[in-house]
Write a protein that holds these residues in place. Structure first.
Motif, PDB file in Angstrom:
ATOM      1  N   ASP A 130       3.290   0.567   8.028  1.00  0.00           N
ATOM      2  CA  ASP A 130       3.356   1.996   7.751  1.00  0.00           C
ATOM      3  C   ASP A 130       2.029   2.477   7.164  1.00  0.00           C
ATOM      4  OD1 ASP A 130       3.319   1.356   5.025  1.00  0.00           O
ATOM      5  OD2 ASP A 130       5.396   1.935   4.673  1.00  0.00           O
ATOM      6  N   GLY A 131       1.974   3.738   6.805  1.00  0.00           N
ATOM      7  CA  GLY A 131       0.740   4.336   6.308  1.00  0.00           C
ATOM      8  C   GLY A 131       0.246   3.780   4.987  1.00  0.00           C
ATOM      9  N   THR A 132       1.095   3.071   4.260  1.00  0.00           N
ATOM     10  CA  THR A 132       0.670   2.460   2.999  1.00  0.00           C
ATOM     11  C   THR A 132       0.338   0.985   3.168  1.00  0.00           C
ATOM     12  OG1 THR A 132       2.914   1.864   2.292  1.00  0.00           O
ATOM     13  CG2 THR A 132       2.126   4.075   1.682  1.00  0.00           C
ATOM     14  N   GLY A 133       0.415   0.500   4.422  1.00  0.00           N
ATOM     15  CA  GLY A 133       0.096  -0.895   4.685  1.00  0.00           C
ATOM     16  C   GLY A 133       1.271  -1.847   4.565  1.00  0.00           C
ATOM     17  N   LYS A 134       2.452  -1.321   4.276  1.00  0.00           N
ATOM     18  CA  LYS A 134       3.649  -2.167   4.163  1.00  0.00           C
ATOM     19  C   LYS A 134       4.088  -2.630   5.553  1.00  0.00           C
ATOM     20  CE  LYS A 134       4.713  -1.878  -0.253  1.00  0.00           C
ATOM     21  NZ  LYS A 134       4.926  -3.032  -1.094  1.00  0.00           N
ATOM     22  N   PRO A 135       4.742  -3.783   5.644  1.00  0.00           N
ATOM     23  CA  PRO A 135       5.178  -4.306   6.941  1.00  0.00           C
ATOM     24  C   PRO A 135       6.449  -3.619   7.453  1.00  0.00           C
ATOM     25  CG  PRO A 135       5.823  -5.821   5.227  1.00  0.00           C
ATOM     26  CD  PRO A 135       5.016  -4.720   4.555  1.00  0.00           C
TER      27      PRO A 135
END
Length: 143
Positions: A130-135
């Protein structure tokens, strides 16, 4: 139900709606994720190009949609307002008034994926994070 603007003094209530909606529909999001996202969401309200609220007949905020540059950035409903047509009202407003033609949706939220596909969006791409780098994979949808 009707669509109106949202005033800055209602951003805290909109943030509460966002959180309750995420808790009801995004079972993959952790408490730590919510702690990180909550202030980002609260700050985003004042930065969006377009923002609309969904209200009941008494003027109570039930949900909202936010967009920028033709992309739907947010569409969230209070859990007790789901299934009543408010999401469709907000999406139609975003398409008609805000010029929305794209949205990113969490792949792990099948209800949201189905909602957008039902309303004519198609999958144009996919990201693993996602946009926050979470998988949390995102589907990039367009009209």
């Amino acid at each position: 139900m009707k669509i109106t603007g949202i005033h800055p003094d209602e951003y805290a209530e909109a943030t509460r709606i966002w959180e309750s909606s995420v808790r009801a529909t995004h079972d993959f999001v952790t408490e730590a994720d919510l702690d990180v996202l909550r202030p980002l969401v609260a700050a985003a309200f004042g930065q969006l190009e377009h923002l609309a609220g969904l209200r009941d007949d008494d003027g109570r905020l039930l949900g909202f949609a936010g967009a920028a540059a033709g992309k739907l950035e947010m569409l969230f409903l209070a859990p007790d307002a789901r299934g009543l047509g408010g999401g469709t009202l907000l999406l139609d407003h975003a398409r008609r008034v805000f010029g929305v033609t794209a949205v990113d949706v969490n792949e792990q939220n099948p209800q949201a994926v189905g909602f957008y596909l039902h309303h004519g969006f198609t999958v144009a791409g996919r990201s693993e994070r996602d946009g926050t780098g979470k998988p949390y994979p995102l589907l990039h949808l367009t009209l």
